[in-house]
Design a protein around this motif. Structure first.
Motif, PDB file in Angstrom:
ATOM      1  N   ALA A 230      78.852  77.930 -26.591  1.00  0.00           N
ATOM      2  CA  ALA A 230      78.883  78.893 -27.699  1.00  0.00           C
ATOM      3  C   ALA A 230      77.927  78.470 -28.813  1.00  0.00           C
ATOM      4  CB  ALA A 230      80.310  79.016 -28.234  1.00  0.00           C
ATOM      5  N   VAL A 231      77.907  77.199 -29.140  1.00  0.00           N
ATOM      6  CA  VAL A 231      77.034  76.687 -30.204  1.00  0.00           C
ATOM      7  C   VAL A 231      75.571  76.954 -29.879  1.00  0.00           C
ATOM      8  CG1 VAL A 231      76.135  74.552 -31.237  1.00  0.00           C
ATOM      9  CG2 VAL A 231      78.610  74.934 -31.122  1.00  0.00           C
ATOM     10  N   ASN A 232      75.223  76.840 -28.604  1.00  0.00           N
ATOM     11  CA  ASN A 232      73.822  77.001 -28.192  1.00  0.00           C
ATOM     12  C   ASN A 232      73.453  78.436 -27.857  1.00  0.00           C
ATOM     13  OD1 ASN A 232      72.408  74.205 -27.970  1.00  0.00           O
ATOM     14  ND2 ASN A 232      74.477  73.864 -27.188  1.00  0.00           N
ATOM     15  N   GLY A 233      74.197  79.389 -28.425  1.00  0.00           N
ATOM     16  CA  GLY A 233      73.812  80.791 -28.295  1.00  0.00           C
ATOM     17  C   GLY A 233      74.476  81.546 -27.174  1.00  0.00           C
ATOM     18  N   GLY A 234      75.469  80.927 -26.537  1.00  0.00           N
ATOM     19  CA  GLY A 234      76.141  81.590 -25.434  1.00  0.00           C
ATOM     20  C   GLY A 234      76.820  82.883 -25.859  1.00  0.00           C
ATOM     21  N   SER A 235      76.811  83.858 -24.981  1.00  0.00           N
ATOM     22  CA  SER A 235      77.404  85.160 -25.283  1.00  0.00           C
ATOM     23  C   SER A 235      78.912  85.123 -25.068  1.00  0.00           C
ATOM     24  CB  SER A 235      76.799  86.244 -24.395  1.00  0.00           C
ATOM     25  OG  SER A 235      75.414  86.369 -24.632  1.00  0.00           O
ATOM     26  N   GLY A 236      79.637  85.734 -25.981  1.00  0.00           N
ATOM     27  CA  GLY A 236      81.075  85.836 -25.829  1.00  0.00           C
ATOM     28  C   GLY A 236      81.827  85.240 -27.006  1.00  0.00           C
ATOM     29  N   ILE A 237      83.136  85.487 -26.987  1.00  0.00           N
ATOM     30  CA  ILE A 237      84.019  84.974 -28.030  1.00  0.00           C
ATOM     31  C   ILE A 237      84.905  83.887 -27.425  1.00  0.00           C
ATOM     32  CG2 ILE A 237      85.955  85.562 -29.555  1.00  0.00           C
ATOM     33  CD1 ILE A 237      84.656  88.296 -29.920  1.00  0.00           C
ATOM     34  N   LEU A 238      84.901  82.748 -28.077  1.00  0.00           N
ATOM     35  CA  LEU A 238      85.610  81.575 -27.572  1.00  0.00           C
ATOM     36  C   LEU A 238      86.937  81.404 -28.298  1.00  0.00           C
ATOM     37  CD1 LEU A 238      85.788  78.830 -26.022  1.00  0.00           C
ATOM     38  CD2 LEU A 238      84.471  77.822 -27.914  1.00  0.00           C
ATOM     39  N   PHE A 239      87.999  81.254 -27.543  1.00  0.00           N
ATOM     40  CA  PHE A 239      89.292  80.874 -28.103  1.00  0.00           C
ATOM     41  C   PHE A 239      89.487  79.390 -27.844  1.00  0.00           C
ATOM     42  CE2 PHE A 239      89.858  85.370 -28.028  1.00  0.00           C
ATOM     43  CZ  PHE A 239      90.793  85.642 -29.026  1.00  0.00           C
ATOM     44  N   ARG A 240      89.601  78.659 -28.956  1.00  0.00           N
ATOM     45  CA  ARG A 240      89.645  77.198 -28.806  1.00  0.00           C
ATOM     46  C   ARG A 240      90.502  76.575 -29.909  1.00  0.00           C
ATOM     47  NH1 ARG A 240      90.864  73.761 -25.984  1.00  0.00           N
ATOM     48  NH2 ARG A 240      90.153  71.651 -26.345  1.00  0.00           N
ATOM     49  N   SER A 241      91.024  75.380 -29.612  1.00  0.00           N
ATOM     50  CA  SER A 241      91.824  74.639 -30.594  1.00  0.00           C
ATOM     51  C   SER A 241      91.024  74.446 -31.869  1.00  0.00           C
ATOM     52  CB  SER A 241      92.231  73.282 -30.031  1.00  0.00           C
ATOM     53  OG  SER A 241      93.048  73.434 -28.893  1.00  0.00           O
TER      54      SER A 241
ATOM     55  N   SER B 268      90.641  90.669 -22.226  1.00  0.00           N
ATOM     56  CA  SER B 268      89.414  91.211 -21.655  1.00  0.00           C
ATOM     57  C   SER B 268      89.382  90.917 -20.167  1.00  0.00           C
ATOM     58  CB  SER B 268      88.182  90.595 -22.330  1.00  0.00           C
ATOM     59  OG  SER B 268      86.996  91.005 -21.697  1.00  0.00           O
ATOM     60  N   SER B 269      88.906  91.877 -19.420  1.00  0.00           N
ATOM     61  CA  SER B 269      88.794  91.677 -17.965  1.00  0.00           C
ATOM     62  C   SER B 269      87.537  90.894 -17.612  1.00  0.00           C
ATOM     63  CB  SER B 269      88.772  93.031 -17.248  1.00  0.00           C
ATOM     64  OG  SER B 269      87.670  93.811 -17.700  1.00  0.00           O
ATOM     65  N   GLU B 270      86.643  90.763 -18.583  1.00  0.00           N
ATOM     66  CA  GLU B 270      85.356  90.090 -18.330  1.00  0.00           C
ATOM     67  C   GLU B 270      85.402  88.655 -18.838  1.00  0.00           C
ATOM     68  OE1 GLU B 270      80.577  90.973 -18.728  1.00  0.00           O
ATOM     69  OE2 GLU B 270      82.003  92.178 -19.853  1.00  0.00           O
ATOM     70  N   ARG B 271      85.364  87.732 -17.908  1.00  0.00           N
ATOM     71  CA  ARG B 271      85.336  86.307 -18.248  1.00  0.00           C
ATOM     72  C   ARG B 271      84.143  85.694 -17.519  1.00  0.00           C
ATOM     73  NH1 ARG B 271      90.038  81.827 -16.880  1.00  0.00           N
ATOM     74  NH2 ARG B 271      89.278  80.181 -18.269  1.00  0.00           N
ATOM     75  N   GLN B 272      82.966  86.028 -18.020  1.00  0.00           N
ATOM     76  CA  GLN B 272      81.731  85.652 -17.332  1.00  0.00           C
ATOM     77  C   GLN B 272      81.557  84.136 -17.270  1.00  0.00           C
ATOM     78  OE1 GLN B 272      78.067  86.754 -19.264  1.00  0.00           O
ATOM     79  NE2 GLN B 272      77.025  87.103 -17.324  1.00  0.00           N
ATOM     80  N   MET B 273      81.892  83.447 -18.356  1.00  0.00           N
ATOM     81  CA  MET B 273      81.757  81.995 -18.387  1.00  0.00           C
ATOM     82  C   MET B 273      83.144  81.367 -18.273  1.00  0.00           C
ATOM     83  SD  MET B 273      80.194  79.194 -18.461  1.00  0.00           S
ATOM     84  CE  MET B 273      78.533  79.868 -18.611  1.00  0.00           C
ATOM     85  N   LYS B 274      83.353  80.622 -17.214  1.00  0.00           N
ATOM     86  CA  LYS B 274      84.645  79.995 -16.962  1.00  0.00           C
ATOM     87  C   LYS B 274      84.451  78.506 -16.723  1.00  0.00           C
ATOM     88  CE  LYS B 274      88.732  80.393 -13.979  1.00  0.00           C
ATOM     89  NZ  LYS B 274      89.371  81.132 -12.861  1.00  0.00           N
ATOM     90  N   SER B 275      85.269  77.684 -17.379  1.00  0.00           N
ATOM     91  CA  SER B 275      85.163  76.238 -17.212  1.00  0.00           C
ATOM     92  C   SER B 275      86.493  75.598 -17.570  1.00  0.00           C
ATOM     93  CB  SER B 275      84.047  75.662 -18.094  1.00  0.00           C
ATOM     94  OG  SER B 275      84.047  74.241 -18.022  1.00  0.00           O
ATOM     95  N   ASN B 276      86.787  74.471 -16.914  1.00  0.00           N
ATOM     96  CA  ASN B 276      87.993  73.718 -17.271  1.00  0.00           C
ATOM     97  C   ASN B 276      87.685  72.642 -18.306  1.00  0.00           C
ATOM     98  OD1 ASN B 276      86.493  71.957 -15.708  1.00  0.00           O
ATOM     99  ND2 ASN B 276      88.248  71.148 -14.576  1.00  0.00           N
ATOM    100  N   HIS B 277      86.441  72.627 -18.800  1.00  0.00           N
ATOM    101  CA  HIS B 277      86.004  71.602 -19.750  1.00  0.00           C
ATOM    102  C   HIS B 277      85.756  72.252 -21.109  1.00  0.00           C
ATOM    103  CE1 HIS B 277      84.062  68.108 -21.441  1.00  0.00           C
ATOM    104  NE2 HIS B 277      84.271  67.425 -20.323  1.00  0.00           N
ATOM    105  N   ALA B 278      86.664  71.983 -22.060  1.00  0.00           N
ATOM    106  CA  ALA B 278      86.598  72.624 -23.373  1.00  0.00           C
ATOM    107  C   ALA B 278      85.320  72.281 -24.130  1.00  0.00           C
ATOM    108  CB  ALA B 278      87.821  72.217 -24.208  1.00  0.00           C
ATOM    109  N   THR B 279      84.873  71.032 -24.021  1.00  0.00           N
ATOM    110  CA  THR B 279      83.671  70.625 -24.744  1.00  0.00           C
ATOM    111  C   THR B 279      82.459  71.422 -24.274  1.00  0.00           C
ATOM    112  OG1 THR B 279      84.537  68.386 -25.074  1.00  0.00           O
ATOM    113  CG2 THR B 279      82.167  68.681 -25.319  1.00  0.00           C
ATOM    114  N   PHE B 280      82.383  71.671 -22.967  1.00  0.00           N
ATOM    115  CA  PHE B 280      81.266  72.469 -22.442  1.00  0.00           C
ATOM    116  C   PHE B 280      81.290  73.873 -23.033  1.00  0.00           C
ATOM    117  CE2 PHE B 280      79.741  75.680 -19.496  1.00  0.00           C
ATOM    118  CZ  PHE B 280      78.429  75.281 -19.328  1.00  0.00           C
ATOM    119  N   LEU B 281      82.472  74.501 -23.106  1.00  0.00           N
ATOM    120  CA  LEU B 281      82.569  75.849 -23.651  1.00  0.00           C
ATOM    121  C   LEU B 281      82.142  75.882 -25.112  1.00  0.00           C
ATOM    122  CD1 LEU B 281      85.900  77.149 -22.070  1.00  0.00           C
ATOM    123  CD2 LEU B 281      83.557  77.746 -21.426  1.00  0.00           C
ATOM    124  N   CYS B 282      82.545  74.850 -25.866  1.00  0.00           N
ATOM    125  CA  CYS B 282      82.144  74.779 -27.283  1.00  0.00           C
ATOM    126  C   CYS B 282      80.634  74.664 -27.416  1.00  0.00           C
ATOM    127  CB  CYS B 282      82.821  73.585 -27.961  1.00  0.00           C
ATOM    128  SG  CYS B 282      84.580  73.779 -28.269  1.00  0.00           S
TER     129      CYS B 282
END
Length: 299
Positions: free
Chosen positions: A228-239, A211-225
């Motif tokens: 997403a848990v708190n209703g963030g928009s998008g699909i997360l690829f994670r371990s 996807s060309s759209e990466r609205q939420m970007k972070s180097n901290h995996a826990t923040f991304l998780c």
């Protein structure tokens, strides 16, 4: 039985095995007169003759043969007791480790808690860092890392690191759940930079190409998780290990269940050297038993 008595038994055993005072003296690093004196003292204490001695030969008497059987049994038990005592001593002290976040934070607390209850005299020190450390210079006993495994006895593989797609159930209810890889282009995709080059199976694409759209970007995996848990928009690829608990609780939902990305890395334990202490061996072996190779059926 005092230490001198035990030493006399060891001298007697050495004389029997070597067949002469001279050879026994060399083996036990004693002088011949000292060996002779100890055997005489032992015979006097037992009130028996242990050896028939001449200028050319030395043979055990019948009483000496019977005593040798008991002597070997006693010394064997003493040595076994010393060995066990040594093992117990090894189960004391400190294990100092460094661990990468969030891997260690997700996996280790429960395991270390149980280990500490089993071995209360072993203290644990954990330094959390994603930086590579000089384990010898910084005096670490071991390190937990997500990395490409090494072909070395110093690297113990404990957990695979597959990457999967997840999303907040509310987000999927609002915009719909993709049914194939092509439909991912309609969604905002989230991942940590280190996963950007992971290949997508059966395609020539990498994760960053989905996807060309990466609205939420972070180097901290826990923040991304948590995002997403708190209703963030998008699909997360994670371990997988990092989102497992949220999948179990229903806070996150699996997207494209058959899509499993190979990160080519694993959760590993690194040791500073091949020779490690018994307590560190016990700890790493404990983790191997407690951390399942695949923590949850991924289908």
């Amino acid at each position: 039985m005092n230490l001198d008595s035990i030493a006399d038994l060891e001298i007697f055993e050495a004389v029997c095995k070597e067949g002469s005072f001279a050879k026994a003296a060399k083996r036990t690093r004693n002088s011949v007169p000292s060996i002779s004196k100890r055997i005489s003292r032992l015979e006097k204490s037992l009130k028996i003759i242990l050896f028939n001695r001449t200028t050319r030969s030395m043979q055990l008497t019948e009483a000496g043969q019977n005593f040798l059987i008991r002597c070997e049994r006693i010394l064997s038990e003493i040595r076994e007791a010393e060995k066990e005592a040594g093992k117990e001593k090894e189960m004391k002290g400190k294990i100092r480790m460094t661990a990468a976040l969030p891997f260690a934070n997700r996996i280790l607390p429960e395991c270390i808690s149980e280990f500490s209850n089993l071995y209360p005299e072993i203290s644990i020190e954990i330094v959390f860092s994603n930086e590579k450390s000089n384990l010898i210079y910084e005096q670490f006993d071991l390190a937990f890392r997500i990395m490409k495994p090494l072909s070395s006895p110093r690297c113990l593989r404990i957990l695979p690191n597959p990457v999967i797609a997840v999303a907040n159930p509310g987000y999927l209810d609002r915009v719909g759940t993709p049914t194939n890889i092509e439909e991912l282009s309609k969604h905002k995709i989230m991942y940590v930079d280190e996963h950007s080059q992971i290949r997508i199976p059966k395609t020539k694409k990498r994760l960053m190409d989905l996807s060309s759209e990466r609205q939420m970007k972070s180097n901290h995996a826990t923040f991304l998780c948590e995002y997403a848990v708190n209703g963030g928009s998008g699909i997360l690829f994670r371990s997988f290990w990092d989102v497992e608990s949220n999948l179990r609780s229903g806070k996150l939902k699996r997207v494209l269940p058959n899509l499993i990305l190979d990160s080519e890395t694993m959760g590993c334990i690194l040791f500073p050297a091949e020779n490690i202490s018994k307590r560190v061996q016990r700890f790493s072996g404990f983790l191997e038993e407690k951390i399942p190779f695949y923590p949850l059926e991924m289908k």
